[in-house]
Design a protein around this motif. Structure first.
Motif, PDB file in Angstrom:
ATOM      1  N   HIS A 128       1.071  -1.224   0.362  1.00 57.51           N
ATOM      2  CA  HIS A 128      -0.734  -0.285  -0.321  1.00 57.51           C
ATOM      3  C   HIS A 128       1.056   1.131   0.485  1.00 57.51           C
ATOM      4  N   ASP A 129       0.118   2.643  -0.806  1.00 56.96           N
ATOM      5  CA  ASP A 129       1.028   3.461  -0.954  1.00 56.96           C
ATOM      6  C   ASP A 129       0.789   4.451   0.500  1.00 56.96           C
ATOM      7  N   PHE A 130       1.984   4.985   1.156  1.00 55.65           N
ATOM      8  CA  PHE A 130       1.709   5.599   2.682  1.00 55.65           C
ATOM      9  C   PHE A 130       0.882   6.961   2.038  1.00 55.65           C
ATOM     10  N   PRO A 131       0.509   7.805   2.508  1.00 52.96           N
ATOM     11  CA  PRO A 131       0.005   8.954   2.630  1.00 52.96           C
ATOM     12  C   PRO A 131       1.520  10.070   3.022  1.00 52.96           C
ATOM     13  N   ASP A 132       1.419  10.970   1.571  1.00 51.70           N
ATOM     14  CA  ASP A 132       2.154  11.962   1.487  1.00 51.70           C
ATOM     15  C   ASP A 132       2.501  13.189   2.469  1.00 51.70           C
ATOM     16  N   TYR A 133       3.526  12.475   3.873  1.00 54.83           N
ATOM     17  CA  TYR A 133       3.361  12.802   5.142  1.00 54.83           C
ATOM     18  C   TYR A 133       3.576  14.339   5.698  1.00 54.83           C
ATOM     19  N   ARG A 134       4.888  14.759   4.224  1.00 55.41           N
ATOM     20  CA  ARG A 134       5.641  15.864   4.342  1.00 55.41           C
ATOM     21  C   ARG A 134       4.108  17.202   3.781  1.00 55.41           C
ATOM     22  N   ARG A 135       3.732  17.046   2.634  1.00 53.19           N
ATOM     23  CA  ARG A 135       2.287  17.721   2.382  1.00 53.19           C
ATOM     24  C   ARG A 135       1.125  17.766   4.964  1.00 53.19           C
ATOM     25  N   LEU A 136       1.101  16.998   4.355  1.00 52.75           N
ATOM     26  CA  LEU A 136       0.145  16.829   5.962  1.00 52.75           C
ATOM     27  C   LEU A 136       1.028  17.549   7.389  1.00 52.75           C
ATOM     28  N   VAL A 137       2.679  17.621   7.870  1.00 52.28           N
ATOM     29  CA  VAL A 137       3.565  18.976   8.696  1.00 52.28           C
ATOM     30  C   VAL A 137       3.167  19.825   8.177  1.00 52.28           C
ATOM     31  N   ARG A 138       2.848  20.312   7.254  1.00 48.07           N
ATOM     32  CA  ARG A 138       2.393  21.301   7.481  1.00 48.07           C
ATOM     33  C   ARG A 138       2.089  22.106   7.654  1.00 48.07           C
ATOM     34  N   LEU A 139       2.200  22.682   9.195  1.00 46.20           N
ATOM     35  CA  LEU A 139       1.383  23.064   9.715  1.00 46.20           C
ATOM     36  C   LEU A 139       0.775  25.152   9.817  1.00 46.20           C
ATOM     37  N   PRO A 140       0.158  25.596  10.650  1.00 50.31           N
ATOM     38  CA  PRO A 140       0.239  27.169  10.166  1.00 50.31           C
ATOM     39  C   PRO A 140       0.853  26.942  11.785  1.00 50.31           C
ATOM     40  N   GLU A 141       0.917  28.881  11.348  1.00 46.71           N
ATOM     41  CA  GLU A 141       2.517  28.697  12.628  1.00 46.71           C
ATOM     42  C   GLU A 141       1.351  29.355  14.479  1.00 46.71           C
ATOM     43  N   GLY A 142       1.973  28.500  15.473  1.00 48.63           N
ATOM     44  CA  GLY A 142       1.247  28.620  15.928  1.00 48.63           C
ATOM     45  C   GLY A 142       2.136  29.363  17.578  1.00 48.63           C
ATOM     46  N   ARG A 143       1.868  29.415  18.602  1.00 46.85           N
ATOM     47  CA  ARG A 143       2.385  29.657  19.588  1.00 46.85           C
ATOM     48  C   ARG A 143       3.296  28.363  20.878  1.00 46.85           C
ATOM     49  N   ARG A 144       4.714  28.934  20.437  1.00 48.23           N
ATOM     50  CA  ARG A 144       5.204  28.081  21.055  1.00 48.23           C
ATOM     51  C   ARG A 144       6.113  28.157  22.889  1.00 48.23           C
ATOM     52  N   VAL A 145       6.489  27.177  22.938  1.00 47.16           N
ATOM     53  CA  VAL A 145       6.017  27.318  24.861  1.00 47.16           C
ATOM     54  C   VAL A 145       7.295  25.823  24.965  1.00 47.16           C
ATOM     55  N   LEU A 146       8.270  26.461  25.930  1.00 47.23           N
ATOM     56  CA  LEU A 146       9.284  25.525  26.080  1.00 47.23           C
ATOM     57  C   LEU A 146       8.755  24.877  26.968  1.00 47.23           C
ATOM     58  N   VAL A 147       8.385  23.496  27.742  1.00 49.25           N
ATOM     59  CA  VAL A 147       7.634  22.794  29.180  1.00 49.25           C
ATOM     60  C   VAL A 147       8.506  21.201  29.388  1.00 49.25           C
ATOM     61  N   ALA A 148       8.521  21.657  30.586  1.00 45.90           N
ATOM     62  CA  ALA A 148       8.989  19.981  31.335  1.00 45.90           C
ATOM     63  C   ALA A 148       8.025  19.248  30.885  1.00 45.90           C
ATOM     64  N   ALA A 149       8.867  18.038  30.093  1.00 49.49           N
ATOM     65  CA  ALA A 149       8.089  16.961  29.863  1.00 49.49           C
ATOM     66  C   ALA A 149       6.758  16.535  31.517  1.00 49.49           C
ATOM     67  N   ALA A 150       7.865  16.602  32.561  1.00 49.49           N
ATOM     68  CA  ALA A 150       6.790  15.775  33.311  1.00 49.49           C
ATOM     69  C   ALA A 150       6.193  16.627  33.930  1.00 49.49           C
ATOM     70  N   ALA A 151       6.430  17.507  33.920  1.00 47.95           N
ATOM     71  CA  ALA A 151       5.288  18.527  34.802  1.00 47.95           C
ATOM     72  C   ALA A 151       3.879  18.855  33.991  1.00 47.95           C
ATOM     73  N   LEU A 152       4.103  18.754  32.541  1.00 50.60           N
ATOM     74  CA  LEU A 152       3.342  18.055  32.037  1.00 50.60           C
ATOM     75  C   LEU A 152       2.652  16.822  32.087  1.00 50.60           C
ATOM     76  N   ARG A 153       3.125  15.962  32.134  1.00 51.98           N
ATOM     77  CA  ARG A 153       1.854  14.932  32.271  1.00 51.98           C
ATOM     78  C   ARG A 153       1.561  14.828  33.690  1.00 51.98           C
ATOM     79  N   GLU A 154       2.288  15.232  34.783  1.00 46.95           N
ATOM     80  CA  GLU A 154       1.211  15.321  36.152  1.00 46.95           C
ATOM     81  C   GLU A 154       0.195  16.072  35.980  1.00 46.95           C
ATOM     82  N   ALA A 155       0.273  17.133  35.581  1.00 47.41           N
ATOM     83  CA  ALA A 155      -0.327  18.295  35.277  1.00 47.41           C
ATOM     84  C   ALA A 155      -1.434  17.548  34.408  1.00 47.41           C
ATOM     85  N   LEU A 156      -1.314  16.868  33.855  1.00 47.70           N
ATOM     86  CA  LEU A 156      -2.510  16.192  32.848  1.00 47.70           C
ATOM     87  C   LEU A 156      -2.873  15.629  33.310  1.00 47.70           C
TER      88      LEU A 156
END
Length: 360
Positions: free
Chosen positions: A237-265
């Motif tokens: 089977h042909d896989f979807p063209d992932y290069r097109r799918l990952v072109r995202l509109p620009e958003g707000r970026r923030v650096l997070v502590a992964a463990a703290a965010l997991r705990e909050a979730l």
């Protein structure tokens, strides 16, 4: 009285579904043990549960189901018949619209003179670092699809181009991409979709520090580590063209502590106003937001702010774990734009999650 397990068995609703409907106030147990929290249901609730199961299988929205159950309990047959008829008309209109769209799509497919083919060549042989390939597979494995109706998503794409091997997995609701440096390829692009059992067998070989060899020959793929190997047939089977799918509109970026965010979730609130179902599985919706100060918060239910983004909580937890970093970059755009999780030291490894539309 029926236990929640007995209620699930007799009604056709899963235990997880019964918990969701309790939290949503649709089917509340007759009694909850104050010590253990275990749910018990009265004899009259079995009929309601079976009705609820039928209505959900028919795709009725939860808000209408609440009204149907209320009308059913109050013997208001006119209300129930009216709601059922209105939902049936919605389904018929939707089916008619879908048939028209699919008819157009079939015509377009029939008239395409140059069908798209995947960029595969006969043979590719590359050498890779075992730890790098292991890390790449670990970063994407959680996002692979398991729906038998979409066999092209039931594997991991190995995309070889130049000095890079890119591995990609998606189940439509999320996508993960990672890369590993490769040597030995002449620059032409080769793709192979490796079925999940074979990809898992390959991952099991990657225990040492020595380089490994990956070979793609036609519809066969092989990974060799020392005198051991994992080999098999690629998915046809042909896989979807992932290069097109990952072109995202620009958003707000923030650096997070992964463990703290997991705990909050894990400890934070979930959206209780709507039961969510995805391919037969129920899930919790977390509402996240980047505050003005650059912090990420898990929001209370009912605060319908336009900057709030709903997300499948389990998916976000898995993406944070697969990020394999103490700190990760969380990127949020509009509530309808995908949410991205990136590694601050490796832009080539990231995952994106489709948002969940929040009901007012």
């Amino acid at each position: 009285m029926r236990s929640i397990g007995e209620m699930a068995r007799d009604s056709g609703l899963s235990v997880s579904a019964l918990r969701f409907y309790d939290r949503a106030g649709v089917l509340v147990p007759a009694w909850v043990d104050p010590v253990s929290g275990y749910r018990w249901y009265g004899p009259g609730q079995l009929e309601e549960a079976r009705l609820l199961a039928r209505l959900r299988r028919a795709g009725m929205p939860l808000a209408d189901i609440r009204l149907v159950l209320a009308g059913w309990a109050g013997a208001d047959t006119d209300l129930v018949r009216g709601l059922l008829q209105a939902h049936l008309r919605r389904l018929e209109r939707g089916l008619s619209d879908a048939r028209g769209e699919f008819s157009t799509l079939r015509a377009l497919l029939d008239h395409r003179e140059n069908p798209m083919t995947s960029p595969r060549t006969t043979t590719a042989r590359i050498s890779l670092s075992a730890p790098e390939l292991a890390a790449a597979l670990d970063a994407v494995r959680f996002a692979a699809g398991t729906n038998p109706e979409l066999p092209m998503l039931g594997g991991i794409l190995f995309d070889i181009e130049g000095e890079d091997l890119t591995v990609v997995a998606t189940d439509r609701y999320r996508m993960a991409v990672a890369r590993a440096a490769a040597t030995g390829q002449d620059g032409s692009r080769v793709q192979a979709v490796v079925p999940l059992p074979l990809a898992d067998a390959m991952r099991a070989l990657l225990q040492g520090e020595e380089p490994v060899r990956l070979t793609v020959e036609g519809d066969r793929v092989r990974l060799e580590s020392g005198d051991r190997q994992a080999a098999g047939q690629c998915l046809d089977h042909d896989f979807p063209d992932y290069r097109r799918l990952v072109r995202l509109p620009e958003g707000r970026r923030v650096l997070v502590a992964a463990a703290a965010l997991r705990e909050a979730l894990q400890a934070g609130p979930v959206r209780a106003s709507e039961v969510r179902e995805q391919e037969g599985e129920f899930y919790d919706v977390s509402v996240v937001r980047i505050e003005d100060g650059g912090t990420v918060t898990v929001r209370e239910d009912g605060d319908d702010d336009p900057d709030d983004v709903g997300v499948n909580r389990a998916f976000l937890l898995e993406a944070l774990a697969a990020g394999a970093r103490d700190e990760l970059v969380l990127e949020l755009g509009a509530p309808t734009a995908p949410l991205a999780i990136r590694r601050p030291d490796d832009e080539g490894a990231f995952s994106i999650l489709m948002p969940v539309r929040l009901e007012n």
